[in-house]
Design an enzyme around this catalytic site. Structure first.
Site, PDB file in Angstrom:
ATOM      1  N   SER A   1       0.850  -1.193   0.000  1.00 18.82           N
ATOM      2  CA  SER A   1       0.000   0.000   0.000  1.00 18.82           C
ATOM      3  C   SER A   1       0.883   1.240   0.000  1.00 18.82           C
ATOM      4  O   SER A   1       2.040   1.198   0.457  1.00 18.82           O
ATOM      5  CB  SER A   1      -0.891   0.002   1.250  1.00 18.82           C
ATOM      6  OG  SER A   1      -1.550   1.247   1.422  1.00 18.82           O
TER       7      SER A   1
ATOM      8  N   TYR B   1      -2.190  -0.514  10.448  1.00 16.33           N
ATOM      9  CA  TYR B   1      -2.192  -0.847   9.016  1.00 16.33           C
ATOM     10  C   TYR B   1      -0.886  -0.383   8.364  1.00 16.33           C
ATOM     11  O   TYR B   1      -0.242  -1.144   7.626  1.00 16.33           O
ATOM     12  CB  TYR B   1      -3.395  -0.189   8.344  1.00 16.33           C
ATOM     13  CG  TYR B   1      -3.571  -0.537   6.883  1.00 16.33           C
ATOM     14  CD1 TYR B   1      -4.167  -1.741   6.495  1.00 16.33           C
ATOM     15  CD2 TYR B   1      -3.163   0.341   5.879  1.00 16.33           C
ATOM     16  CE1 TYR B   1      -4.345  -2.055   5.162  1.00 16.33           C
ATOM     17  CE2 TYR B   1      -3.342   0.036   4.537  1.00 16.33           C
ATOM     18  CZ  TYR B   1      -3.930  -1.166   4.185  1.00 16.33           C
ATOM     19  OH  TYR B   1      -4.100  -1.476   2.848  1.00 16.33           O
TER      20      TYR B   1
END
Length: 305
Positions: free
Chosen positions: A173, A186
């Protein structure tokens, strides 16, 4: 003399690789054939994982689908069979559990064969301020987004090294390259995934296993439902990404042995600036692009009854 020769080699190769990169900006790289490859995709029951399954199968690859969601797996399998001629195998696997990964991996090797392209795509997100994150969800985030990569590599990398042929794909990501509020767990998991994939890639090169390739994918928000409710302050510069577009870019990157893929392209400039600008300016940019409050409207993927 040794220092001089090593420095001369460094300068010469740096100039060559820089010129090579400039050429490939104009002339597309040749795409390798993935027909006949065995491609394992985690998180294949929905979103980008499902699209990658369809695209690899359409190119003649045998696809091995992993997901914890059995209904999602069945739907992806049905779509692959209806839209492609590729072989498909489905396995329910909880990627948060090391022993489950090893168990299902052994089953795949016995029933399908050695995996030659591994796509670590499964992921979860909590989307809370750090002090509001329950310990169990923090642990789950690290187990699925990071530790699962360790165990899948342990399971499938030895065969790739033995044949000096394979491809390791990490769907990370853009949050694995910069911090974002309400994504502390995350971001940590994705930073770790990027660092892990990069380190193993260097190990393959150091060991002379040049046939084992690595592609690290760092996209912005993808419209798959995982980040439902989140928008973007400047959509022309940082758009919420279409899953079909992202999947196609990933397939192209894998077939061209591209080592790092950041989507959209504007992020290449922003991350380059992040590494050279003062911290206070980076904070200003973070605020300017809306990353202070990007998770305020976060809902996430709806839970099924």
């Amino acid at each position: 003399m040794h220092f001089f020769l090593e420095t001369l080699r460094l300068i010469g190769l740096s100039l060559y690789y820089s010129l090579e990169s400039l050429v490939f900006l104009v002339v597309p790289r040749r795409k390798k054939n993935v027909s006949g490859e065995i491609v394992l995709i985690t998180g294949a029951g929905s979103g980008v994982g499902r699209l990658l399954s369809l695209k690899f199968a359409s190119l003649g690859a045998t696809v091995v689908l992993w997901d914890i969601n059995q209904e999602g797996l069945k739907e992806t399998s049905r779509m692959v069979k209806e839209n492609t001629t590729g072989r498909v195998h489905c396995y329910v696997c909880d990627c948060s559990k090391r022993q489950d990964i090893y168990r299902v991996a052994d089953q795949v090797k016995k029933e399908v064969g050695d995996v030659s392209i591994l796509v670590n795509n499964a992921g979860v997100v909590t989307g809370k301020w750090f002090l509001d994150c329950p310990d169990a969800l923090v642990e789950k985030t690290m187990e699925v987004n990071t530790m699962a990569h360790f165990w899948t590599y342990k399971a499938f990398l030895p065969a790739m090294m033995a044949s000096n042929h394979g491809h390791l794909v990490s769907i990370a990501s853009s949050a694995g390259l910069t911090g974002v509020t309400c994504l502390s767990d995350y971001c940590s998991s994705k930073f770790a995934a990027v660092g892990f994939a990069d380190s193993v890639d260097l190990e393959m090169k150091a060991l002379g296993k040049t046939g084992v390739k690595t592609t690290i994918v760092c996209p912005y928000i993808i419209n798959t439902g995982m980040f439902d409710g989140c928008g973007t302050k400047w959509p022309r510069l940082l758009p919420v990404l279409d899953p079909e577009y992202v999947a196609e870019k990933i397939i192209t990157a894998v077939r061209q042995d591209q080592e790092m893929l950041v989507i959209p392209r504007s992020l290449y400039v922003l991350f380059a600036l992040k590494n050279i600008l003062p911290v206070k300016i980076n904070t200003l940019l973070t605020e300017y692009f809306g990353n202070f409050r990007i998770m305020d409207t976060f809902k996430g993927r709806a839970k099924k009854d």
